[in-house]
Scaffold this motif. Structure first.
Motif, mmCIF file in Angstrom:
data_model
loop_
_atom_site.group_PDB
_atom_site.id
_atom_site.type_symbol
_atom_site.label_atom_id
_atom_site.label_comp_id
_atom_site.label_asym_id
_atom_site.label_seq_id
_atom_site.Cartn_x
_atom_site.Cartn_y
_atom_site.Cartn_z
ATOM 1 N N UNK B 112 0.844 -1.204 0.000
ATOM 2 C CA UNK B 112 0.000 0.000 0.000
ATOM 3 C C UNK B 112 0.871 1.243 0.000
ATOM 4 N N UNK B 113 0.534 2.162 -0.902
ATOM 5 C CA UNK B 113 1.262 3.439 -0.966
ATOM 6 C C UNK B 113 0.263 4.553 -0.776
ATOM 7 N N UNK B 114 0.608 5.531 0.026
ATOM 8 C CA UNK B 114 -0.331 6.643 0.205
ATOM 9 C C UNK B 114 0.324 7.942 -0.262
ATOM 10 N N UNK B 115 -0.523 8.928 -0.519
ATOM 11 C CA UNK B 115 -0.029 10.223 -0.998
ATOM 12 C C UNK B 115 0.857 10.862 0.073
ATOM 13 N N UNK B 116 0.508 10.613 1.327
ATOM 14 C CA UNK B 116 1.286 11.208 2.434
ATOM 15 C C UNK B 116 2.650 10.540 2.609
#
Lengths: 100, 182
Positions: B112-116
């Motif tokens: 999982x990759x998040x913008x933050x």
């Protein structure tokens, strides 16, 4: 004098020891180990040794207990971090699903 | 005569390669530790796990669950670094772990990759029907965490522990039916 009295007289009659008897006896007495009274310090040494063994055992047990408690605490820290990171991943997945 | 010998040699070599390939080791991260504001370093090999397990109560249901979970494990290793500033660890530091996890047997089950910049990856070592190990690689701009659980582990067992003993609660993933109801 009865025969019994005569036997008694013979048995109790004074007789000289064999030659060298006194010297041999003196030598034998000198060769015997001297018997000393048990000194107090041996008793204290025995008490101290017993105390040291007992204290060592208690200290080792205490050390084992401390190490075990520390290991348990480390294990729980590891579990908390692992779960929090898995929870983070789960929340991120849910967020992505919600947006879709 | 030569051919059977060569076959045995090749099979032996390939088997040894497989065995080595499955091993995952966290390298020395002293350089990161020096830069970090806070560091968590947990190293529990099998003997330490057994020691820790001995201090978990059988009568306490939560501790009994942990005891059961760690009974078959070979080790638990955690390195977590929190930095004061961003950019204290490099992409290469993270990639080094990913490269190790490209070895046969390891599979990435979550990524999982998040913008933050909060990224989490979960890898498992497949061992027949069950998992023979678990690695969690979590990165944030100011945080870097790697967890390696060595040995048979079921993530569901970990989920069972959540919400107890200070372990964060993992909510069960919602099924499609649940979502429709909402």
């Amino acid at each position: 004098m009865t025969p019994f009295e005569e036997d008694l007289k013979k048995a109790l009659a004074k007789c000289e020891p064999p030659d060298g008897f006194t010297e041999r006896l003196a030598e034998r007495i000198a060769s015997l180990p001297a018997r000393k009274a048990s000194p107090m310090y041996w008793r204290w040494a025995a008490v101290a040794a017993a105390a040291a063994i007992l204290f060592g055992g208690v200290a080792r047990e205490h050390q084992h207990h401390l190490e075990g408690e520390a290991a348990k605490e480390k294990l729980l820290v590891a579990m908390r971090i692992t779960s929090s990171k898995l929870q983070q991943a789960q929340q991120q997945i849910e967020e992505v699903e919600r947006k879709q | 005569m030569k051919q059977p010998f060569l076959k045995i040699l090749l099979v032996g070599l390939s088997l040894s390669c497989l065995c080595v390939a499955e091993e995952f080791k966290i390298p020395d991260l002293e350089k990161l530790a020096q830069k970090a504001k806070e560091t968590v370093d947990v190293t529990l090999d099998q003997s330490m796990l057994q020691l820790a397990s001995g201090f978990l109560s059988k009568d306490d249901p939560d501790e009994a669950k942990v005891k059961k979970l760690v009974a078959k494990l070979k080790g638990i290793y955690v390195r977590s670094f929190e930095f004061a500033r961003e950019g204290e660890y490099s992409a290469a530091d993270v990639q080094a772990f990913r490269n190790q996890l490209k070895q046969p047997g390891w599979s990435r089950i979550v990524g999982v990759k998040s913008v933050e910049g909060e990224n989490t990856e979960v890898y498992v070592l497949k061992n027949g029907d069950q998992f023979g190990g678990l690695v969690v690689l979590a990165t944030e701009p100011k945080e870097f965490t790697i967890v390696h659980i060595d040995g048979p582990i079921n993530p569901e067992d970990l989920a069972e522990l959540s919400g107890h003993m200070g372990i964060p609660e993992l909510t069960k993933p919602k099924s499609k039916a649940d979502k429709k109801e909402e």
